[in-house]
Design a protein around this motif. Sequence first.
Motif, PDB file in Angstrom:
ATOM      1  N   LEU A  26     -20.405 -10.881 -44.032  1.00 22.81           N
ATOM      2  CA  LEU A  26     -20.315  -9.428 -43.869  1.00 22.81           C
ATOM      3  C   LEU A  26     -21.714  -8.850 -43.929  1.00 22.81           C
ATOM      4  CD1 LEU A  26     -18.541  -6.863 -43.716  1.00 22.81           C
ATOM      5  CD2 LEU A  26     -18.574  -6.823 -46.219  1.00 22.81           C
ATOM      6  N   ARG A  27     -22.125  -8.190 -42.842  1.00 17.90           N
ATOM      7  CA  ARG A  27     -23.454  -7.584 -42.838  1.00 17.90           C
ATOM      8  C   ARG A  27     -23.516  -6.483 -43.898  1.00 17.90           C
ATOM      9  NH1 ARG A  27     -27.105  -7.069 -39.362  1.00 17.90           N
ATOM     10  NH2 ARG A  27     -26.892  -4.804 -39.205  1.00 17.90           N
ATOM     11  N   PRO A  28     -24.620  -6.425 -44.677  1.00 17.14           N
ATOM     12  CA  PRO A  28     -24.677  -5.479 -45.785  1.00 17.14           C
ATOM     13  C   PRO A  28     -24.509  -4.024 -45.380  1.00 17.14           C
ATOM     14  CG  PRO A  28     -26.822  -6.512 -45.376  1.00 17.14           C
ATOM     15  CD  PRO A  28     -25.818  -7.289 -44.611  1.00 17.14           C
ATOM     16  N   ALA A  29     -24.984  -3.645 -44.179  1.00 15.24           N
ATOM     17  CA  ALA A  29     -24.855  -2.247 -43.760  1.00 15.24           C
ATOM     18  C   ALA A  29     -23.397  -1.827 -43.626  1.00 15.24           C
ATOM     19  CB  ALA A  29     -25.598  -2.013 -42.442  1.00 15.24           C
ATOM     20  N   LEU A  30     -22.521  -2.787 -43.307  1.00 21.02           N
ATOM     21  CA  LEU A  30     -21.104  -2.445 -43.143  1.00 21.02           C
ATOM     22  C   LEU A  30     -20.420  -2.169 -44.478  1.00 21.02           C
ATOM     23  CD1 LEU A  30     -19.907  -4.816 -40.282  1.00 21.02           C
ATOM     24  CD2 LEU A  30     -20.532  -2.408 -40.172  1.00 21.02           C
ATOM     25  N   PHE A  86     -28.773  -1.289 -39.640  1.00 21.97           N
ATOM     26  CA  PHE A  86     -27.644  -0.895 -38.796  1.00 21.97           C
ATOM     27  C   PHE A  86     -27.951  -1.326 -37.369  1.00 21.97           C
ATOM     28  CE2 PHE A  86     -27.484   1.878 -42.431  1.00 21.97           C
ATOM     29  CZ  PHE A  86     -26.141   2.045 -42.686  1.00 21.97           C
ATOM     30  N   ASP A  87     -27.118  -2.228 -36.807  1.00 22.99           N
ATOM     31  CA  ASP A  87     -27.390  -2.682 -35.448  1.00 22.99           C
ATOM     32  C   ASP A  87     -26.736  -1.726 -34.446  1.00 22.99           C
ATOM     33  OD1 ASP A  87     -24.684  -3.366 -35.012  1.00 22.99           O
ATOM     34  OD2 ASP A  87     -25.009  -5.470 -35.553  1.00 22.99           O
ATOM     35  N   ASP A 111     -23.006   2.579 -32.745  1.00 23.95           N
ATOM     36  CA  ASP A 111     -22.102   3.081 -31.700  1.00 23.95           C
ATOM     37  C   ASP A 111     -20.715   3.345 -32.284  1.00 23.95           C
ATOM     38  OD1 ASP A 111     -21.409   3.596 -28.857  1.00 23.95           O
ATOM     39  OD2 ASP A 111     -20.101   1.863 -29.167  1.00 23.95           O
ATOM     40  N   PHE A 112     -20.232   2.444 -33.130  1.00 23.97           N
ATOM     41  CA  PHE A 112     -18.937   2.652 -33.793  1.00 23.97           C
ATOM     42  C   PHE A 112     -18.952   3.932 -34.637  1.00 23.97           C
ATOM     43  CE2 PHE A 112     -16.990   2.119 -38.026  1.00 23.97           C
ATOM     44  CZ  PHE A 112     -15.655   2.233 -37.678  1.00 23.97           C
ATOM     45  N   LEU A 113     -20.008   4.117 -35.397  1.00 26.91           N
ATOM     46  CA  LEU A 113     -20.105   5.299 -36.267  1.00 26.91           C
ATOM     47  C   LEU A 113     -20.174   6.583 -35.448  1.00 26.91           C
ATOM     48  CD1 LEU A 113     -22.672   3.882 -38.862  1.00 26.91           C
ATOM     49  CD2 LEU A 113     -20.205   4.200 -39.195  1.00 26.91           C
ATOM     50  N   ALA A 149     -29.631   8.396 -34.991  1.00 26.67           N
ATOM     51  CA  ALA A 149     -31.025   8.047 -34.715  1.00 26.67           C
ATOM     52  C   ALA A 149     -31.728   7.594 -35.995  1.00 26.67           C
ATOM     53  CB  ALA A 149     -31.747   9.245 -34.104  1.00 26.67           C
ATOM     54  N   TRP A 150     -31.406   8.255 -37.110  1.00 22.87           N
ATOM     55  CA  TRP A 150     -32.027   7.878 -38.388  1.00 22.87           C
ATOM     56  C   TRP A 150     -31.569   6.489 -38.814  1.00 22.87           C
ATOM     57  CZ3 TRP A 150     -30.111   6.807 -43.306  1.00 22.87           C
ATOM     58  CH2 TRP A 150     -31.045   6.804 -44.343  1.00 22.87           C
ATOM     59  N   LEU A 151     -30.300   6.185 -38.656  1.00 24.22           N
ATOM     60  CA  LEU A 151     -29.776   4.880 -39.033  1.00 24.22           C
ATOM     61  C   LEU A 151     -30.395   3.758 -38.191  1.00 24.22           C
ATOM     62  CD1 LEU A 151     -25.963   5.649 -39.479  1.00 24.22           C
ATOM     63  CD2 LEU A 151     -27.651   5.268 -41.277  1.00 24.22           C
ATOM     64  N   ALA A 152     -30.693   4.053 -36.954  1.00 24.70           N
ATOM     65  CA  ALA A 152     -31.269   3.032 -36.073  1.00 24.70           C
ATOM     66  C   ALA A 152     -32.621   2.545 -36.586  1.00 24.70           C
ATOM     67  CB  ALA A 152     -31.410   3.590 -34.660  1.00 24.70           C
ATOM     68  N   ASP A 153     -33.325   3.407 -37.312  1.00 18.22           N
ATOM     69  CA  ASP A 153     -34.650   3.050 -37.831  1.00 18.22           C
ATOM     70  C   ASP A 153     -34.636   2.752 -39.323  1.00 18.22           C
ATOM     71  OD1 ASP A 153     -35.844   3.421 -35.321  1.00 18.22           O
ATOM     72  OD2 ASP A 153     -36.105   5.574 -35.677  1.00 18.22           O
ATOM     73  N   TYR A 154     -33.446   2.619 -39.911  1.00 19.18           N
ATOM     74  CA  TYR A 154     -33.371   2.505 -41.373  1.00 19.18           C
ATOM     75  C   TYR A 154     -34.069   1.262 -41.896  1.00 19.18           C
ATOM     76  CZ  TYR A 154     -31.801   2.238 -46.152  1.00 19.18           C
ATOM     77  OH  TYR A 154     -31.792   2.162 -47.524  1.00 19.18           O
TER      78      TYR A 154
END
Length: 428
Positions: free
Chosen positions: A4-8, A64-65, A70-72, A84-89
């Motif tokens: 399980l990826r940690p971001a999920l 976050f990949d 996209d799901f979020l 956009a912020w999550l993409a660079d987290y």
Amino acid sequence: MHTLRPALLTDHYELTMVSAALRDGTAHRHCVFEVFSRRLPSGRRYGVVAGTARLIDLIREFRFDPAEIDFLRRTGVVDEPAAAWLADYRFTGDIDGYAEGELFFPGSPILTVSGTFAECVVLETVVLSVLNYDCAVAAAAARMVTAARGRTLIEMGSRRAHEEAAVAAARSAYLAGFQFTSNLAAGQRYGIPTAGTAAHAFTLLHDDERAAFASQVATLGSQTTLLVDTYDISQGIRNAIEVAGSQLRAVRIDSGDLAVIAQQSRQLLDSLGATETKIIVSGDLDEYAIAALAAEPVDMYGAGTSVVTGSGAPTAGLVYKLVEVEGRPVVKRSEQKATIGGRKVAVRRHKPTGTATEEIIVPQGVPDRQPHDRLLQRSYVTGGETVALPTLDESREHLRQCLISIPWEGLKLSAGDPAIPVTVVPAQ
């Protein structure tokens, strides 16, 4: 590699807060969050910090990949600025905390996470998910180690837990002093010694018990463990020694009145000349059952369900609370859930003999150190970069020393006050 990826592990409401804070401009305020327990589980006199190194590894991988973002976005969890912020987290803050293997008590600030509000708040669920479970398992396992009085303990609870939790539980149990695990993934991932024997199914597979034992001994040699309670225990022991000889390493008993059976089995083994053959017992053992067998001729204990479920306390009851914003202490005033504002520092006070006497917590300052005080927090992450972490064996030794340091009353299995008192010094 984690399944399980940690971001999920991020919770919906955490991203709701990030979206709103980005929109109103508060997302980048410097904040301090603390992890602590308001109270210990019923009957417990101490908690054990476990899972910190595992958590730091997850935070280092916390990304976050595109598919997740996209799901979020599609499900309306986040708006475009938040996406956009999550993409660079990347976590760029600091993490300090108690060492793995350290004891904790109500109010102990076992982990401090500081950085911007947004980058810290999205970690709440992963922090609590790891620490609440690992600490619960470690505390239960530590009590079993105390009850075992130096006898060997094998963790064997994989079939009673989620597949990833089983690996984490094996790690926490080893940290607490168990010598082996049956979980091979834990052996590969963390270098924990593994041990195990055949199940009843292997005996039932063969035409008779002797044939099953002969097959196992032919493959593994006499330094194996034979499960002798599929049919009749006394005859099982006789069959085991007949097949493997008096040099058989061990027999395992998984059912019945273990106290009585252990005595009878020892007498029978000795009468057959197998005086060095060990007796391993298992079967829903917890710290109380292990303590009840202290006077019996048992050499090893196999514990499963009670380990991976925290022996009646499946969570450590830890919370993750905001205590400081831009250097200003903030507090929650809810009834029975009030917090103490400001970043805190903690020391463990000791007698010259090394016995711990008190934990001192100082908000917003440095404690007045006495000669035998030990500072409890250490750095784990600085500016987003991980500091060198202790090994699992070093953390295991740290816990062993901590348990030696507390007053003997603190090791009792009966309900009572925390092993040492905690004093919070008011901020100046």
